[in-house]
Design a protein around this motif. Structure first.
Motif, PDB file in Angstrom:
ATOM      1  N   THR A 183       0.834  -1.206   0.000  1.00 47.73           N
ATOM      2  CA  THR A 183       0.000   0.000   0.000  1.00 47.73           C
ATOM      3  C   THR A 183       0.868   1.256   0.000  1.00 47.73           C
ATOM      4  OG1 THR A 183      -1.655  -1.237   1.279  1.00 47.73           O
ATOM      5  CG2 THR A 183      -1.944   1.128   1.129  1.00 47.73           C
ATOM      6  N   THR A 184       2.011   1.196   0.667  1.00 49.97           N
ATOM      7  CA  THR A 184       2.938   2.336   0.670  1.00 49.97           C
ATOM      8  C   THR A 184       3.485   2.587  -0.731  1.00 49.97           C
ATOM      9  OG1 THR A 184       3.540   1.843   2.962  1.00 49.97           O
ATOM     10  CG2 THR A 184       5.018   3.267   1.719  1.00 49.97           C
ATOM     11  N   LYS A 185       3.801   1.524  -1.478  1.00 49.29           N
ATOM     12  CA  LYS A 185       4.283   1.679  -2.847  1.00 49.29           C
ATOM     13  C   LYS A 185       3.205   2.300  -3.744  1.00 49.29           C
ATOM     14  CE  LYS A 185       7.685  -2.071  -2.787  1.00 49.29           C
ATOM     15  NZ  LYS A 185       8.089  -3.376  -3.378  1.00 49.29           N
ATOM     16  N   GLN A 186       1.958   1.863  -3.571  1.00 46.67           N
ATOM     17  CA  GLN A 186       0.862   2.476  -4.338  1.00 46.67           C
ATOM     18  C   GLN A 186       0.741   3.962  -4.037  1.00 46.67           C
ATOM     19  OE1 GLN A 186      -2.765   0.336  -3.599  1.00 46.67           O
ATOM     20  NE2 GLN A 186      -1.915  -1.636  -4.242  1.00 46.67           N
ATOM     21  N   ARG A 187       0.898   4.303  -2.778  1.00 50.34           N
ATOM     22  CA  ARG A 187       0.822   5.714  -2.401  1.00 50.34           C
ATOM     23  C   ARG A 187       1.963   6.514  -3.019  1.00 50.34           C
ATOM     24  NH1 ARG A 187       2.643   6.896   3.466  1.00 50.34           N
ATOM     25  NH2 ARG A 187       4.539   6.274   2.372  1.00 50.34           N
ATOM     26  N   ASP A 188       3.179   5.946  -3.013  1.00 47.39           N
ATOM     27  CA  ASP A 188       4.323   6.652  -3.598  1.00 47.39           C
ATOM     28  C   ASP A 188       4.144   6.844  -5.098  1.00 47.39           C
ATOM     29  OD1 ASP A 188       5.409   6.677  -1.077  1.00 47.39           O
ATOM     30  OD2 ASP A 188       6.689   4.918  -1.406  1.00 47.39           O
ATOM     31  N   ALA A 189       3.592   5.817  -5.787  1.00 46.55           N
ATOM     32  CA  ALA A 189       3.353   5.951  -7.229  1.00 46.55           C
ATOM     33  C   ALA A 189       2.340   7.051  -7.509  1.00 46.55           C
ATOM     34  CB  ALA A 189       2.873   4.616  -7.798  1.00 46.55           C
ATOM     35  N   LYS A 190       1.299   7.105  -6.714  1.00 46.60           N
ATOM     36  CA  LYS A 190       0.306   8.172  -6.895  1.00 46.60           C
ATOM     37  C   LYS A 190       0.914   9.532  -6.585  1.00 46.60           C
ATOM     38  CE  LYS A 190      -3.461   6.002  -8.152  1.00 46.60           C
ATOM     39  NZ  LYS A 190      -4.137   6.331  -9.427  1.00 46.60           N
ATOM     40  N   ALA A 191       1.830   9.579  -5.627  1.00 47.35           N
ATOM     41  CA  ALA A 191       2.482  10.855  -5.312  1.00 47.35           C
ATOM     42  C   ALA A 191       3.324  11.347  -6.486  1.00 47.35           C
ATOM     43  CB  ALA A 191       3.343  10.702  -4.059  1.00 47.35           C
ATOM     44  N   LEU A 192       3.983  10.414  -7.203  1.00 45.52           N
ATOM     45  CA  LEU A 192       4.733  10.802  -8.396  1.00 45.52           C
ATOM     46  C   LEU A 192       3.800  11.313  -9.488  1.00 45.52           C
ATOM     47  CD1 LEU A 192       7.357   7.901  -8.564  1.00 45.52           C
ATOM     48  CD2 LEU A 192       7.737  10.248  -7.823  1.00 45.52           C
ATOM     49  N   SER A 193       2.630  10.704  -9.615  1.00 45.66           N
ATOM     50  CA  SER A 193       1.640  11.194 -10.583  1.00 45.66           C
ATOM     51  C   SER A 193       1.214  12.612 -10.250  1.00 45.66           C
ATOM     52  CB  SER A 193       0.424  10.260 -10.601  1.00 45.66           C
ATOM     53  OG  SER A 193       0.787   8.957 -11.002  1.00 45.66           O
ATOM     54  N   VAL A 194       1.108  12.907  -8.980  1.00 40.49           N
ATOM     55  CA  VAL A 194       0.758  14.273  -8.570  1.00 40.49           C
ATOM     56  C   VAL A 194       1.831  15.248  -9.032  1.00 40.49           C
ATOM     57  CG1 VAL A 194       0.426  15.790  -6.583  1.00 40.49           C
ATOM     58  CG2 VAL A 194      -0.649  13.539  -6.622  1.00 40.49           C
ATOM     59  N   GLU A 195       3.092  14.862  -8.877  1.00 35.02           N
ATOM     60  CA  GLU A 195       4.179  15.739  -9.321  1.00 35.02           C
ATOM     61  C   GLU A 195       4.134  15.946 -10.829  1.00 35.02           C
ATOM     62  OE1 GLU A 195       7.773  14.051  -7.947  1.00 35.02           O
ATOM     63  OE2 GLU A 195       7.353  14.365  -5.813  1.00 35.02           O
ATOM     64  N   SER A 196       3.799  14.891 -11.595  1.00 36.06           N
ATOM     65  CA  SER A 196       3.703  15.031 -13.053  1.00 36.06           C
ATOM     66  C   SER A 196       2.604  16.003 -13.433  1.00 36.06           C
ATOM     67  CB  SER A 196       3.447  13.659 -13.688  1.00 36.06           C
ATOM     68  OG  SER A 196       4.498  12.759 -13.401  1.00 36.06           O
ATOM     69  N   TYR A 197       1.476  15.887 -12.791  1.00 32.86           N
ATOM     70  CA  TYR A 197       0.375  16.813 -13.083  1.00 32.86           C
ATOM     71  C   TYR A 197       0.744  18.232 -12.685  1.00 32.86           C
ATOM     72  CZ  TYR A 197      -2.794  12.965 -14.194  1.00 32.86           C
ATOM     73  OH  TYR A 197      -3.403  11.882 -14.789  1.00 32.86           O
TER      74      TYR A 197
END
Length: 452
Positions: free
Chosen positions: A118-132
């Motif tokens: 679940t932590t890895k999923q959160r980190d991946a979504k956090a990177l998506s936030v940076e891309s946006y």
């Protein structure tokens, strides 16, 4: 002996002269007995005027002064399966000591690496936030560039419009000059023609005037065309300004739309990151709940769900615990007729079950084995089925300490001390079934009023 024969011994034998007969049948015997009765009557009469402390008795049990010190049960916030016990009944535990280790019974939490994944999923979504966020910044730069380009294009088009207006003004002046020139040419032609007809000038002068007139007319027509062309350039310049506004407004609107789409995706992804953060925190806390710990220092009373491998639901009672350090109190019960006689702060004598005591209800000062207490709370309504009101008693600091071996749940006999009255009044009250004397305890306000 029974008189079962006709030979009666008392008539044939005289016992008055015997030693025992002289002592029994002597007249002094009645004198001593009368003295005893008289003395007893006098003593009884004096006793009737001795003081007697009215009291209200009740049965209760030992409890604790505050709710957090009373026996309680330990529950689990999550359903589970018992894997290991770390305590036994009667054991002493400190706050935070592990009592039971449990395991999950819900399939949603079986994964041992649930928190890590679940932590890895959160980190991946956090990177998506940076891309946006980068996409939003790129669109901001694009919008700024389009606004600057539109400003320059508009300045260029406006300059062309000013030039066209100046050209229209210049062509208008040239047209007026051409009109003036054609008037002069017409005047010269008419003058030459009149002189030729009168014979004062040659035909060549008339022909020259005619050519000059035709040239002037041609220049007027040409100047009209130039003026119309200049006006047309003004219109074209205005159209160009409008076109530039429309073109760049469309481009800027499209860039802002892309920016807002990126922001919307960014906010949605941030919400997903927050949700995943919440899940990670919940999973970590849930892993900590797999170990049931003691809430305070105390003793394990009774295991309610014994065994290994047994499952239970959330909130189910697992084990009972009693705090180690408690402030003891006694809860007793009084009848509704006696409730007006009970006030907070009044003195009460307590006899604990299992402790030897000699109790004189009317003379508490000469009783042995009772302990002092005071009223700290009186119930305002009946909550039990016995039809009595509950009264909570705390130890009296001015009296001897309660036995240290008294345990919560033990029985207790209580006596609430009231007014001092003569014994004859108490007997009369008891025979008539009257309640004890109603009174109000003296407070500082009452004492001050009496002094005034």
């Amino acid at each position: 002996m029974l008189n079962i024969s006709h030979n009666q011994l008392n008539k044939s034998v005289d016992i008055t002269d015997s030693k025992s007969g002289k002592r029994v049948f002597h007249s002094n015997y009645y004198k001593y007995f009368n003295r005893f009765l008289g003395g007893s009557a006098i003593l009884g009469f004096i006793i009737l005027f001795l003081p007697w402390t009215q009291n209200i008795t009740g049965r209760g049990n030992v409890t604790t002064l505050t709710p957090d010190q009373r026996p309680q049960t330990i529950q689990s916030q999550i359903p589970g399966r018992i894997e290991e016990w770390f305590v036994r009944e009667g054991a002493f535990v400190k706050k935070g000591d592990t009592i039971i280790r449990i395991s999950e019974v819900k399939t949603d939490y079986f994964d041992p690496k649930l928190v890590e994944r679940t932590t890895k999923q959160r980190d991946a979504k956090a990177l998506s936030v940076e891309s946006y966020q980068g996409k939003v910044k790129a669109n901001d730069v694009r919008i700024s560039a389009l606004i600057s380009e539109r400003r320059l294009k508009l300045e260029q088009a406006e300059n062309k419009l000013i030039q066209a207006k100046y050209k229209v003004e210049s062509d208008s002046i040239d047209l007026e000059a051409a009109k003036t020139a054609i008037k002069i040419a017409e005047t010269k032609y008419n003058r030459a023609d009149s002189l030729f007809k009168d014979g004062f000038t040659a035909l060549k002068n008339v022909e020259d005037a005619t050519v000059k007139l035709r040239e002037t007319q041609a220049k007027l027509i040409s100047q009209n065309n130039k003026l119309l062309a200049s006006k047309n350039e003004v219109i074209n310049a205005k159209v160009e300004i409008s076109r530039v506004n429309v073109e760049f407004s469309d481009k800027i609107s499209k860039a802002e739309s892309d920016k807002f789409s990126a922001q919307s995706s960014q906010f949605d992804t941030e919400a997903q990151v927050t949700k995943l953060d919440n899940q990670v925190s919940n999973y970590k806390i849930r892993n900590g709940l797999l170990f049931v710990t003691a809430p305070y220092d105390g003793y394990i009373n009774k295991v309610l769900v014994p065994g290994i491998g047994q499952t239970f639901k959330e909130g189910e009672k697992l084990v009972g615990i009693m705090p180690a350090n408690v402030d003891l109190a006694v809860e007793t019960f009084v009848s509704p007729i006696d409730l007006p006689l009970i006030h907070v702060g009044e003195k009460v004598r307590v006899q604990f079950d299992g402790w030897p005591a000699i109790v004189f209800r009317g003379w508490p000062n000469v009783s042995y084995g009772t302990y002092g207490a005071k009223v700290v709370a009186v119930e305002n309504f009946i909550t039990l089925s016995n039809g009595k009101f509950r009264v909570l008693l705390a130890p009296d600091e001015d009296d001897q300490k309660w036995p240290k071996d008294v345990r919560a749940g033990s029985g207790a006999f209580t006596m609430a001390l009231l007014d001092d009255v003569p014994i004859w009044f108490e007997l009369w009250r008891q025979l008539n079934g009257f309640p004890p004397n109603y009174y109000q305890p003296e407070t500082a306000t009452n004492k001050t009023a009496k002094k005034k």
